[in-house]
Design a protein around this motif. Structure first.
Motif, PDB file in Angstrom:
ATOM      1  N   ARG A 441       0.839  -1.211   0.000  1.00 47.63           N
ATOM      2  CA  ARG A 441       0.000   0.000   0.000  1.00 47.63           C
ATOM      3  C   ARG A 441       0.866   1.249   0.000  1.00 47.63           C
ATOM      4  NH1 ARG A 441      -5.292   0.583   3.165  1.00 47.63           N
ATOM      5  NH2 ARG A 441      -6.082   0.969   1.051  1.00 47.63           N
ATOM      6  N   ASP A 665      -5.424  -1.258  -5.833  1.00 48.38           N
ATOM      7  CA  ASP A 665      -5.652  -0.728  -4.492  1.00 48.38           C
ATOM      8  C   ASP A 665      -5.769   0.796  -4.553  1.00 48.38           C
ATOM      9  OD1 ASP A 665      -5.656  -0.960  -1.477  1.00 48.38           O
ATOM     10  OD2 ASP A 665      -3.834   0.224  -1.747  1.00 48.38           O
ATOM     11  N   ASN A 668      -9.097   1.747  -6.301  1.00 53.10           N
ATOM     12  CA  ASN A 668     -10.259   1.569  -5.429  1.00 53.10           C
ATOM     13  C   ASN A 668     -10.368   2.667  -4.385  1.00 53.10           C
ATOM     14  OD1 ASN A 668     -11.998  -0.807  -5.939  1.00 53.10           O
ATOM     15  ND2 ASN A 668     -10.048  -1.920  -5.935  1.00 53.10           N
ATOM     16  N   ARG A 669      -9.271   3.344  -4.115  1.00 52.27           N
ATOM     17  CA  ARG A 669      -9.292   4.406  -3.117  1.00 52.27           C
ATOM     18  C   ARG A 669      -9.550   5.786  -3.717  1.00 52.27           C
ATOM     19  NH1 ARG A 669      -3.625   2.808  -0.940  1.00 52.27           N
ATOM     20  NH2 ARG A 669      -3.678   4.761   0.246  1.00 52.27           N
TER      21      ARG A 669
END
Length: 671
Positions: A441, A665, A668-669
């Motif tokens: 991340r 990731d 999606n954020r």
């Protein structure tokens, strides 16, 4: 692609009317894979766990002898795999030899693999003799070989090996392909395995040895805009003197896919016209010596990109001293000529062990016209999600129409026509982890996030051969890249999948190949059957620890169609996906549908420097006020990990190269 591919029937061990045992793999030894595999019914057949393997190098044998051996392999290995063959010319460095070594099984090598016919003669009833004058009879013979526990041979082979003739197909069929395969569908299919359809070409083109090709014309510039379109006089007189002159058209820059394109041809011998034709017409047919690896474009032009090519044969009158071929041609052409027949036609032997062992029906029906109508009848004969393994004719055009036809019939496609030793690989026990790779991340910034993805992973023969060659590149792991791979390898090649999963570096991420459990176009599926495919895909993705997919939808007259809300929602409901890379020429698609981010892939020709220049042009309108995302497709037939390692250092600020899981990731954020 090369330029490509039920379910839940009964218990984990099913005997289907004498079709062999379709059993769950023995427990794997990694994470929770043991329970996962044991609890899921098989989609594809397995033929037991291999023990000692008797093997030999068949790469120098004729296609007829290879066919004899692969059909013998199918009968013998149905009970338990005992036969394995090396098809590749790479010898000890080729993929077949590498996979054999990786299995760590006891082996016995035969210097003459044909000795195995005598060794196993007692295991077969005899031979099904095909008719060399009717190529499609070889496929009918293969279907019968599976049903009759026999091998496929011609009359001379049967006599040489002392094989009883179980069925002689000489004179039974003519060259009416539709009539031949309709007879097979009506008379043999009721006895066949109802859980698998297969499609294989009956013959193949084999390159002759020691052919001297002389270069006639070459485009030395990387042109892809038809700006060099014109009429070219190709003087091939230097190759006169024998029966005929063979003229080959190919690609002068094989790594970027814009090869020779020809719209018209005329030929003059000593100034007198002896031929004039347009591609893809009856007038072309007498001169097209080899065309299977070329395609027809929108203008009716014949073209060949990358490593593909086509060959014309011209036989001028005796005494001809000047032969000039005039073509309307453009793009990155490479024209060569020879006076020697460059190829010969032989039986196509590959994947026939799997077809025979599974007692599947095998056909070869181009997916358009009357043959396409008959192929549709094949799909209608089986239930939803019954796979079609093999491939289609007519290269890329056949791929699009064939996969679309299979999708309409509810059958995912498994590109497998060059998949070798499938009866051995499907039974090998190997650990496959169900764990999804942990995401690295990072905090979103106003950068251009790039993820690179090798395509072709739906293609199990690519996973077996080309992918293994690339995987062994010593520079693999220097730069981050996603590798598409078929989750169906969990059944048809668990050792292959396990090897890639176990040996992946931190910079290699396996993601699901198009478009889940087999190559398909979800938008072409019957609405009431699509859920079954998505559920199947979810099962295989969970079994193989993958939560990203590269997917196709379907095409219309304008090109690829974006996934609608309902299909995206189906993926979200029935699979573990975090996002979808959708095949999308131009890379300008980015939406959230069904709760999933969907991004189109961006592609560019050339290698590292040219690819980087194309990326720079692609982001020229970016204002830097928010993150930008680009999912880059990488040509798996032209690039290698070394090329990825060359590209990665060029992606400096504002670019940031990330793996697919980090990429989605972030999406999606922020999306």
């Amino acid at each position: 692609m090369v330029s490509r591919r039920t379910f839940l029937a009964g218990s984990s061990a099913v005997t289907a009317g004498g079709f062999g045992v379709f059993q769950a793999l023995p427990a794997a030894a990694s994470d929770n894979a043991a329970n996962a595999l044991a609890e899921v019914s098989r989609l594809l057949p397995s033929f037991g766990r291999p023990g000692r393997l008797h093997y030999g190098d068949v790469s120098k044998l004729s296609g007829g002898d290879q066919t004899l051996l692969t059909t013998l392999q199918g009968v013998v290995n149905r009970t338990r795999p005992e036969l394995y063959f090396l098809f590749n010319p790479g010898g000890p460095d080729g993929p077949d030899a590498k996979w054999l070594a990786d299995m760590r099984l006891a082996t016995t090598r035969y210097n003459d693999p044909l000795d195995l016919v005598a060794k196993y003669r007692h295991r077969i009833r005899g031979a099904i003799v095909h008719d060399p004058a009717v190529p499609d009879s070889l496929n009918v013979a293969t279907t019968l070989a599976g049903l009759e526990d026999a091998v496929v041979a011609d009359a001379d082979q049967a006599k040489a090996h002392g094989l009883r003739i179980v069925k002689d197909l000489r004179g039974v069929f003519d060259n009416d392909r539709v009539k031949t395969y309709r007879w097979q569908l009506e008379n043999l299919f009721p006895r066949c395995n109802q859980r698998l359809l297969t499609g294989l070409p009956p013959t193949m083109v084999v390159q002759a040895e020691n052919v001297d090709w002389q270069e006639i014309a070459r485009e030395t510039r990387q042109l892809r805009d038809s700006s060099n379109r014109g009429f070219y006089d190709l003087d091939v007189s230097a190759k006169l003197g024998k029966e005929a002159v063979y003229v080959r058209f190919g690609d002068s820059f094989r790594d970027d896919g814009w090869g020779a394109s020809v719209l018209s041809v005329s030929v003059k011998a000593n100034g007198t016209e002896i031929a004039r034709f347009l591609p893809d017409t009856p007038e072309e047919a007498p001169y097209l010596f080899e065309g299977a690896n070329s395609s027809i474009g929108g203008e009716g032009n014949r073209f060949a990109d990358g490593g593909n090519f086509w060959v014309y044969r011209f036989a001028p009158p005796a005494g001809t001293t000047s032969l000039v071929v005039t073509v309307e041609m453009w793009n990155q052409y490479l024209v060569t000529a020879t006076d020697t027949a460059p190829t010969r036609i032989e039986p196509f032997p590959f994947f026939r062990d799997y077809v025979v062992a599974s007692k599947a029906l095998v056909s070869w029906l181009p997916p358009n016209g009357p043959t396409g109508e008959l192929l549709t009848e094949h799909f209608n004969k089986v239930g939803p999600t019954v796979p079609y393994a093999g491939w289609f004719s007519n290269d890329v055009a056949g791929e699009w129409s064939g996969v679309d036809l299979a999708s309409q019939g509810g059958s995912p496609v498994i590109p497998a026509d060059f998949y070798m030793n499938g009866t051995v690989h499907s039974g090998l026990v190997a650990p496959i982890s169900t764990k999804v790779r942990q995401v690295r991340r990072i905090t979103p910034k106003n950068k251009v996030y790039v993820t690179l993805t090798f395509g072709e992973g739906d293609n199990v023969q690519y996973c077996q051969r080309r992918m293994r060659d690339m995987w062994d590149d010593p520079r693999r792991g220097e730069a981050m890249v996603n590798w598409t791979i078929s989750p169906l390898l969990a059944e048809i090649g668990p050792g292959l999948f396990s090897y890639y999963q176990r040996t992946a570096t931190a910079n290699d991420l396996l993601i699901c190949g198009p478009s889940g459990a087999g190559y398909t176009y979800p938008g072409s599926w019957p609405a009431d059957q699509l859920t079954a495919y998505l559920e199947l895909s979810g099962d295989f993705m969970r079994r193989t620890g993958m939560d990203l997919v590269y997917a196709y939808n379907h095409r219309d007259e304008s090109g690829w169609v974006a996934f609608p809300e309902e299909i995206a929602q189906g993926y979200n409901d029935h699979t573990p996906l975090q996002g979808i890379i959708q095949s999308w020429e131009g890379g300008d698609l980015l939406v959230r549908r069904g709760g999933l981010p969907i991004i189109g892939n961006f592609g560019a020709p050339g290698k590292a420097a040219e690819y980087k220049a194309a990326l720079d042009a692609h982001i020229a309108d970016w204002d830097g006020a928010s993150p930008r995302f680009i999912a880059c497709g990488i040509n798996a037939w032209g690039w290698t990990p070394s090329d990825i390692a060359d590209l990665a250092p060029l992606l400096k600020d504002p670019y940031e190269l990330v793996l697919g899981n980090t990429f989605f990731d972030l999406l999606n954020r922020v999306l």
